[in-house]
Design an enzyme around this catalytic site. Structure first.
Site, short mmCIF file in Angstrom:
data_model
loop_
_atom_site.label_atom_id
_atom_site.label_comp_id
_atom_site.label_asym_id
_atom_site.label_seq_id
_atom_site.Cartn_x
_atom_site.Cartn_y
_atom_site.Cartn_z
N TRP A 11 -40.69 76.66 27.57
CA TRP A 11 -41.99 76.40 27.98
C TRP A 11 -42.68 77.68 27.52
O TRP A 11 -43.74 77.57 27.03
CB TRP A 11 -42.37 75.88 29.36
CG TRP A 11 -43.68 75.21 29.40
CD1 TRP A 11 -44.75 75.77 30.11
CD2 TRP A 11 -44.45 74.32 28.55
NE1 TRP A 11 -45.71 75.08 29.98
CE2 TRP A 11 -45.72 74.02 28.88
CE3 TRP A 11 -43.96 73.43 27.57
CZ2 TRP A 11 -46.46 73.17 28.62
CZ3 TRP A 11 -44.55 72.40 26.96
CH2 TRP A 11 -45.80 72.30 27.44
N LYS A 103 -44.13 73.93 37.25
CA LYS A 103 -44.06 72.75 38.25
C LYS A 103 -43.09 72.85 39.38
O LYS A 103 -41.93 72.64 39.09
CB LYS A 103 -44.14 71.25 37.49
CG LYS A 103 -45.03 71.13 36.17
CD LYS A 103 -44.74 70.34 35.29
CE LYS A 103 -45.62 69.97 34.19
NZ LYS A 103 -45.12 69.21 33.23
N GLY A 132 -49.34 68.76 33.29
CA GLY A 132 -49.40 67.66 32.57
C GLY A 132 -48.45 67.28 31.62
O GLY A 132 -47.37 68.00 31.41
N LYS A 187 -43.30 64.72 40.57
CA LYS A 187 -43.13 63.91 39.48
C LYS A 187 -41.73 64.47 39.05
O LYS A 187 -40.82 63.46 38.57
CB LYS A 187 -44.00 64.40 38.07
CG LYS A 187 -43.92 63.86 36.84
CD LYS A 187 -42.82 64.66 36.16
CE LYS A 187 -43.57 66.53 35.92
NZ LYS A 187 -42.36 66.97 35.16
N ASP A 239 -47.48 62.14 33.42
CA ASP A 239 -46.31 62.80 33.00
C ASP A 239 -45.23 62.05 33.30
O ASP A 239 -43.96 62.46 32.95
CB ASP A 239 -46.15 64.31 33.84
CG ASP A 239 -45.55 65.34 33.14
OD1 ASP A 239 -44.96 64.97 32.15
OD2 ASP A 239 -45.67 66.42 33.66
N SER A 249 -36.02 65.49 28.89
CA SER A 249 -36.42 65.65 30.15
C SER A 249 -35.26 66.41 30.80
O SER A 249 -34.30 65.60 31.07
CB SER A 249 -36.79 64.53 30.96
OG SER A 249 -37.04 64.84 32.38
N ASN A 251 -35.01 66.95 34.29
CA ASN A 251 -34.89 66.36 35.60
C ASN A 251 -34.19 65.12 35.24
O ASN A 251 -33.14 64.90 36.00
CB ASN A 251 -36.25 66.36 36.09
CG ASN A 251 -36.73 67.69 36.65
OD1 ASN A 251 -36.26 68.26 37.62
ND2 ASN A 251 -37.56 68.17 35.86
N GLU A 269 -35.96 71.71 38.15
CA GLU A 269 -37.07 72.05 39.39
C GLU A 269 -36.98 70.87 40.13
O GLU A 269 -37.34 71.14 41.55
CB GLU A 269 -38.49 72.44 39.04
CG GLU A 269 -38.38 73.80 38.07
CD GLU A 269 -38.50 74.74 38.92
OE1 GLU A 269 -37.99 74.71 40.03
OE2 GLU A 269 -38.64 75.88 38.52
#
Length: 318
Positions: A11, A103, A132, A187, A239, A249, A251, A269
């Site tokens: 990121w 996040k 987001g 999220k 999101d 993703s 996660n 995370e």
């Protein structure tokens, strides 16, 4: 504007690419030991993107701070406290605007990342968050999305949006910093649950997970003093596609790998956030977050814990 991006992972490198694309002069900083930085220094590219010419690389934190009017921080959520303490001791720290671009919650305390950074820096008026949906792979391919900027200062929120808004990312002005941070962090826990459902062949339950997950986070946000509607905005419900369904993703893939007992070597995370939510969520009912925690840390069986969520006694939806 001069922008320094601290952190050169997936990121962080995108943020440098994007900031340069919208016209800023950018320094991308990574630790001297960073393999990501070493690859950029050798090739100016990673597996996702190639850096434009107006991105300068550095492993010198003082140099990065000397350059910066705005600092975009993209590191692991559990590193924020120690890194903030290090940052504010640098001689080129001038209280620059810092935008937290990750996040999560501090797992030991359950505190939001803006709280953690403010505690170490001694001020909160120069802090904002960038949250987001959106994956690096999609943005680099030219697929646009919407994101949200929030802070405690409306003028700061508007300043950052003005600096980074473009046809690739449509920004919204956040109006509930607490709710945005809680929603963005939680999220990722829902993403873990989604991956677990995928591993069990229960992917059709992810629609219910979305609806009830947002409701659960809305209850927590209100209990902490935020706006109930924020959970249904870009930082949380908005999101969900990128977290509960996307092949990109981390996660979701971590949750899937955990149930299948497969190794997963990248940062997710949501695991640390599940610990933090257990710390702060005791005042409200949070059955999904509780189930994820028990599967990850109490060795509870995923099929039984997840299916039990859908066998609870009937109640009103809202």
């Amino acid at each position: 504007m001069n922008v320094s991006v601290l952190g050169c992972g997936r990121w962080g490198s995108f943020l440098a690419w994007y900031a340069a694309r919208v016209g800023h002069e950018v320094v991308l900083w990574g630790r001297e030991s960073s393999l990501n930085l070493a690859r950029f220094q050798a090739e100016r590219r990673n597996e996702y993107l190639t850096l434009p010419p107006n991105v300068r690389l550095s492993d010198n934190l003082e140099e990065a701070l000397a350059h910066a009017e705005i600092v975009l921080l993209s590191i692991g959520a559990q590193e924020v406290r120690s890194f903030a303490a290090q940052l504010v001791k640098q001689k080129n720290w001038r209280g620059q605007t810092v935008v937290l671009c990750m996040k999560g919650l501090e797992s030991d305390s359950g505190k939001r990342l803006s709280q953690v950074f403010a505690e170490e820096s001694g001020r909160s008026d120069n802090l904002a968050v960038w949250l987001g949906p959106g994956h690096v792979q999609d943005f680099v391919a030219g697929i646009p999305n919407c994101m949200v900027i929030d802070s405690l200062q409306e003028h700061l929120t508007r300043q950052i949006v003005a600096a980074f808004h473009s046809p690739l990312i449509r920004f919204y002005y956040g109006q509930d910093l607490l709710g945005c941070e809680i929603g963005a962090a939680a999220k990722n826990v829902m993403g873990l649950a989604a991956g677990m459902l995928d591993a069990l062949g229960y992917g059709s339950l992810k629609g219910s997970l979305m609806a009830r997950g947002a409701r659960e986070v809305s209850r927590l946000t209100v209990a902490l003093g935020g706006n109930a509607l924020t959970a249904y905005g870009l930082s949380h419900l908005g999101d969900y596609e990128a977290t509960l369904f996307s092949a990109h993703s981390h996660n979701r893939k971590y949750g899937e790998s955990f149930v299948r007992k497969e190794a997963f070597g990248k940062l997710a995370e949501g695991a640390a956030t599940a610990v933090a939510l257990r710390e702060i969520g005791c005042r409200v009912e949070m059955p999904i977050s509780q189930a994820v925690y028990e599967i990850l840390f109490d060795a509870k069986a995923a099929p039984e814990k997840l299916v039990d969520l859908f066998l609870r006694m009937p109640t009103t939806e809202f």
